[in-house]
Design a protein around this motif. Structure first.
Motif, short mmCIF file in Angstrom:
data_model
loop_
_atom_site.label_atom_id
_atom_site.label_comp_id
_atom_site.label_asym_id
_atom_site.label_seq_id
_atom_site.Cartn_x
_atom_site.Cartn_y
_atom_site.Cartn_z
N ARG A 10 -2.74 34.79 27.80
CA ARG A 10 -3.86 34.91 28.73
C ARG A 10 -4.48 36.29 28.61
N ARG A 11 -5.78 36.33 28.74
CA ARG A 11 -6.46 37.61 28.78
C ARG A 11 -6.12 38.33 30.09
N ARG A 12 -6.01 39.65 30.00
CA ARG A 12 -5.60 40.46 31.15
C ARG A 12 -6.68 41.46 31.52
N MET A 13 -6.86 41.65 32.81
CA MET A 13 -7.79 42.66 33.32
C MET A 13 -7.08 43.49 34.38
N ILE A 14 -7.25 44.81 34.30
CA ILE A 14 -6.76 45.69 35.35
C ILE A 14 -7.88 45.89 36.36
N VAL A 15 -7.55 45.76 37.64
CA VAL A 15 -8.51 45.99 38.71
C VAL A 15 -7.97 47.12 39.59
N GLY A 16 -8.76 48.16 39.73
CA GLY A 16 -8.41 49.27 40.61
C GLY A 16 -9.28 49.26 41.85
N ILE A 17 -8.67 49.50 42.99
CA ILE A 17 -9.41 49.62 44.24
C ILE A 17 -9.10 50.99 44.82
#
Length: 207
Positions: A10-17
């Motif tokens: 699966r493609r992965r994305m990092i999300v920062g808040i």
């Protein structure tokens, strides 16, 4: 002899808040990435957790549950702190002045900024939804330096050509444009087509 089938990763994305106002952008991005079957890796700064309380009725655990994996900002040994952990890149939504400055200089002070720095050194796409106005010269220099290092500074400026009628439509348009930068289309926005929609909506007789 038949070779075993290796399942596609699966493609992965990092999300920062981070702690800037506009946490709704990070939440909507997590929702949309899940609908697109993108594996999400979330890191929230402590100021981001505080902003969550001000701007929503959600708990931190509720937001963490929206991601496939989540990490504390102090967890500098997390998978996303290493360039060998392959991802599509990172979206910081919203991005505070402090986070932008740390990413621009490489002077990372936690996992959120470290993960962004790692993505930049690995030449992966990093989008910073910078939330600050008005700007002084230091802010502008930090934006320029982040851009020179390979990041994309993307202030969430609303578009009005499609005549939005709700906050959701405004947020979705901006989120859709951010995801365009990763070649992801969730069908969130009406794309400009030369003005035919505006022309059709214009009262008859108007120039």
């Amino acid at each position: 002899m038949q070779q075993p089938v290796i399942p596609a990763r699966r493609r992965r994305m990092i999300v920062g808040i981070s702690g800037a106002t506009g946490i709704i952008y990070g939440l909507r991005i997590l929702e949309v990435l899940r609908s697109l079957d993108i594996e999400t890796h979330l890191v929230m700064s402590k100021p981001g957790e505080r902003t969550l309380v001000y701007e929503t009725d959600l708990k931190v655990r509720d937001v963490r549950a929206m991601a496939d994996f989540s990490y504390g900002d102090a967890d500098i040994g997390a998978a996303i702190a290493s360039g060998s952990f392959r991802t599509m890149g990172m979206i910081v939504a919203p991005c505070s002045v402090r986070s932008l400055s740390a990413i621009a200089t490489g002077n990372t002070d936690g996992l959120l900024t470290r993960a962004a720095d790692v993505c930049l050194k690995e030449r992966r796409r990093v989008v910073l939804m910078f939330r600050e106005t008005p700007l002084h010269a230091g802010h502008i220099r930090s934006m320029a330096q982040a851009t020179e290092n390979g990041a994309i500074v993307f202030p969430p400026v609303p578009a009005f050509y499609d005549r939005p009628t709700s906050l959701d439509e405004i947020v979705n348009h901006t989120v859709g444009r951010v995801l365009d930068l990763y070649d992801l289309d969730a069908g969130l926005l009406d794309r400009w087509n030369g003005g035919s929609k505006a022309a059709a909506a214009r009262p008859r007789g108007d120039a």
